[in-house]
Scaffold this motif. Structure first.
Motif, mmCIF file in Angstrom:
data_model
loop_
_atom_site.group_PDB
_atom_site.id
_atom_site.type_symbol
_atom_site.label_atom_id
_atom_site.label_comp_id
_atom_site.label_asym_id
_atom_site.label_seq_id
_atom_site.Cartn_x
_atom_site.Cartn_y
_atom_site.Cartn_z
ATOM 1 N N GLN A 172 32.801 45.744 55.530
ATOM 2 C CA GLN A 172 32.387 44.799 54.491
ATOM 3 C C GLN A 172 32.040 45.543 53.211
ATOM 4 O OE1 GLN A 172 32.207 41.623 54.114
ATOM 5 N NE2 GLN A 172 32.878 41.058 56.179
ATOM 6 N N GLN A 173 31.232 46.586 53.393
ATOM 7 C CA GLN A 173 30.711 47.333 52.254
ATOM 8 C C GLN A 173 31.831 48.008 51.467
ATOM 9 O OE1 GLN A 173 27.581 49.726 53.894
ATOM 10 N NE2 GLN A 173 26.820 50.228 51.888
ATOM 11 N N ILE A 174 32.770 48.618 52.192
ATOM 12 C CA ILE A 174 33.827 49.342 51.476
ATOM 13 C C ILE A 174 34.695 48.346 50.702
ATOM 14 C CG2 ILE A 174 35.658 49.481 53.242
ATOM 15 C CD1 ILE A 174 34.796 52.635 51.595
ATOM 16 N N PHE A 175 34.921 47.161 51.271
ATOM 17 C CA PHE A 175 35.693 46.152 50.541
ATOM 18 C C PHE A 175 34.917 45.635 49.332
ATOM 19 C CE2 PHE A 175 38.390 45.976 54.345
ATOM 20 C CZ PHE A 175 39.632 45.952 53.749
ATOM 21 N N ASP A 176 33.602 45.484 49.484
ATOM 22 C CA ASP A 176 32.772 45.096 48.334
ATOM 23 C C ASP A 176 32.909 46.125 47.220
ATOM 24 O OD1 ASP A 176 31.837 42.872 49.629
ATOM 25 O OD2 ASP A 176 29.913 43.751 50.213
ATOM 26 N N ILE A 177 32.895 47.404 47.632
ATOM 27 C CA ILE A 177 32.974 48.484 46.644
ATOM 28 C C ILE A 177 34.346 48.494 45.962
ATOM 29 C CG2 ILE A 177 33.055 51.006 46.421
ATOM 30 C CD1 ILE A 177 30.771 51.042 48.557
ATOM 31 N N ILE A 178 35.391 48.200 46.737
ATOM 32 C CA ILE A 178 36.739 48.147 46.151
ATOM 33 C C ILE A 178 36.793 47.050 45.083
ATOM 34 C CG2 ILE A 178 39.152 47.548 46.648
ATOM 35 C CD1 ILE A 178 38.630 48.950 49.441
ATOM 36 N N VAL A 179 36.209 45.899 45.386
ATOM 37 C CA VAL A 179 36.182 44.806 44.410
ATOM 38 C C VAL A 179 35.383 45.236 43.166
ATOM 39 C CG1 VAL A 179 35.304 42.468 43.986
ATOM 40 C CG2 VAL A 179 36.538 42.978 46.102
ATOM 41 N N GLU A 180 34.283 45.932 43.397
ATOM 42 C CA GLU A 180 33.454 46.398 42.279
ATOM 43 C C GLU A 180 34.216 47.391 41.397
ATOM 44 O OE1 GLU A 180 29.616 47.658 43.665
ATOM 45 O OE2 GLU A 180 29.097 48.535 41.717
ATOM 46 N N ILE A 181 34.909 48.332 42.055
ATOM 47 C CA ILE A 181 35.721 49.309 41.317
ATOM 48 C C ILE A 181 36.753 48.573 40.464
ATOM 49 C CG2 ILE A 181 37.551 51.045 41.615
ATOM 50 C CD1 ILE A 181 35.973 51.997 44.147
ATOM 51 N N ASN A 182 37.362 47.568 41.063
ATOM 52 C CA ASN A 182 38.372 46.767 40.365
ATOM 53 C C ASN A 182 37.748 46.038 39.172
ATOM 54 O OD1 ASN A 182 39.716 43.639 40.554
ATOM 55 N ND2 ASN A 182 41.103 45.352 40.219
ATOM 56 N N GLN A 183 36.568 45.469 39.380
ATOM 57 C CA GLN A 183 35.909 44.727 38.300
ATOM 58 C C GLN A 183 35.468 45.648 37.170
ATOM 59 O OE1 GLN A 183 33.023 42.498 40.535
ATOM 60 N NE2 GLN A 183 34.449 40.801 40.904
ATOM 61 N N GLN A 184 35.281 46.926 37.500
ATOM 62 C CA GLN A 184 34.951 47.902 36.460
ATOM 63 C C GLN A 184 36.210 48.355 35.714
ATOM 64 O OE1 GLN A 184 32.721 51.068 38.334
ATOM 65 N NE2 GLN A 184 30.955 49.765 38.771
ATOM 66 N N GLY A 185 37.383 47.822 36.093
ATOM 67 C CA GLY A 185 38.572 48.060 35.280
ATOM 68 C C GLY A 185 39.684 48.875 35.915
ATOM 69 N N THR A 186 39.570 49.209 37.185
ATOM 70 C CA THR A 186 40.619 49.995 37.831
ATOM 71 C C THR A 186 41.536 49.077 38.646
ATOM 72 O OG1 THR A 186 39.037 51.814 38.039
ATOM 73 C CG2 THR A 186 41.061 51.986 39.331
ATOM 74 N N THR A 187 42.826 49.238 38.440
ATOM 75 C CA THR A 187 43.814 48.500 39.226
ATOM 76 C C THR A 187 43.928 49.147 40.606
ATOM 77 O OG1 THR A 187 44.984 48.016 37.181
ATOM 78 C CG2 THR A 187 46.222 47.713 39.219
ATOM 79 N N VAL A 188 44.091 48.318 41.639
ATOM 80 C CA VAL A 188 44.056 48.847 43.004
ATOM 81 C C VAL A 188 45.276 48.390 43.807
ATOM 82 C CG1 VAL A 188 42.774 48.870 45.189
ATOM 83 C CG2 VAL A 188 41.515 48.862 43.029
ATOM 84 N N LEU A 189 45.929 49.349 44.447
ATOM 85 C CA LEU A 189 46.931 49.024 45.466
ATOM 86 C C LEU A 189 46.371 49.509 46.798
ATOM 87 C CD1 LEU A 189 49.727 47.960 46.346
ATOM 88 C CD2 LEU A 189 50.662 50.225 45.819
ATOM 89 N N LEU A 190 46.286 48.562 47.731
ATOM 90 C CA LEU A 190 45.507 48.766 48.944
ATOM 91 C C LEU A 190 46.388 48.567 50.166
ATOM 92 C CD1 LEU A 190 42.627 48.701 50.298
ATOM 93 C CD2 LEU A 190 42.648 46.241 49.879
ATOM 94 N N VAL A 191 46.430 49.577 51.037
ATOM 95 C CA VAL A 191 47.121 49.443 52.316
ATOM 96 C C VAL A 191 46.071 49.217 53.385
ATOM 97 C CG1 VAL A 191 48.214 50.815 54.130
ATOM 98 C CG2 VAL A 191 49.202 50.776 51.842
#
Ligand SMILES: Nc1ncnc2c1ncn2[C@@H]1O[C@H](COP(=O)(O)OP(=O)(O)OP(=O)(O)O)[C@@H](O)[C@H]1O
Ligand SMILES: [Mg+2]
Length: 236
Positions: A172-191
């Motif tokens: 849960q936490q790592i996915f929350d952090i991924i969303v946060e990173i994305n909201q801070q402006g980084t595009t994410v491609l996730l496998v």
């Protein structure tokens, strides 16, 4: 589009693992790539980061053809990968591992800022700043790998199974952090094997089957797609 793969093939020796895949990632998106073991997800990531040569087809990133560009130059252009299986430096401390991720960077003050950001995202790493990477728990190593990938200030962050081996709470936490990173402006491609989580967090997603893209749609569309449910979501 920030990233565009056009009919990309990748082979290992004489065996073709990707049979011409096309996908796009727009600036600001989280895009998920799901599929069974051996489908070619990691191979796709390696083609994008330059760790594996492309046979046919083209990869464009940020307006430039990077199909044949060296991997280290792609990092400088803004592509950063957190590899499957972590791949941190076991003999270096947490802090040194993070600083290695910033090797392309020149401005010390910015690197310090990003160290701070990594520690804010992952307080656990701050507590263990001076501990050798190899002595971290599996989950902590995973956090370190993601933190290190961020240290190059990528435009595009490639995450290959960031939830692998993590306890449910940490997933849960790592996915929350991924969303946060994305909201801070980084595009994410996730496998991800964890399709449920990945699809519920992603703007868009692709389904890969034995080296081919067989489906694409919004995260929500795929979450409710009966065939996707059957094959990847473990619900009857
Ligand atoms: N170094 C290699 N040499 C030969 N074949 C390889 C190599 N790496 C991957 N392959 C093959 O390429 C195919 C795709 O592998 P890949 O690692 O991309 O799958 P994946 O979707 O990431 O699977 P997983 O979910 O298990 O991580 C598989 O059939 C695999 O055996
Ligand atoms: Mg893989």
């Amino acid at each position: 589009m920030l990233l565009e793969l056009d009919n990309v093939t990748v082979s290992y020796g004489r065996i073709e693992a990707l049979h011409g895949i096309s996908l796009t990632v727009g600036e600001g998106e989280i895009v998920a790539l799901i599929g069974a073991n051996g489908a070619g997800k990691s191979t796709t990531m390696r083609a994008i980061s330059g760790l594996r040569p492309v046979g046919q087809g083209k990869i464009h990133f940020d307006g430039q053809d990077i199909t044949k560009m060296r991997a280290d130059l792609r990092v400088i252009r803004g592509v950063s990968q957190s590899p499957e299986g972590r791949g941190i430096f076991p003999g270096m401390t947490v802090r040194e591992n993070l600083e290695m991720g910033a090797y392309t960077r020149r401005v010390r003050a910015e690197v310090d800022e990003d160290l701070q950001r990594a520690f804010d995202l992952f307080p656990r790493l701050k507590e263990r700043e001076k501990q050798a990477g190899g002595t971290l728990s599996g989950g902590e190593q995973q956090m370190l790998a993601v933190g290190r990938a961020l240290m190059s200030r990528p435009k595009l962050l490639l995450l290959d199974e960031p939830s692998m081996g993590l306890a449910p709470m940490l997933i849960q936490q790592i996915f929350d952090i991924i969303v946060e990173i994305n909201q801070q402006g980084t595009t994410v491609l996730l496998v991800e094997q964890n399709a449920q989580q990945a699809l519920s967090r992603a703007h868009r997603a692709y389904v890969l089957e034995t080296g081919r893209i067989v489906k694409e749609g919004s995260g929500n569309d795929l979450l409710t797609d009966p065939a996707v449910k059957d094959a990847y979501l473990g619900v009857a």
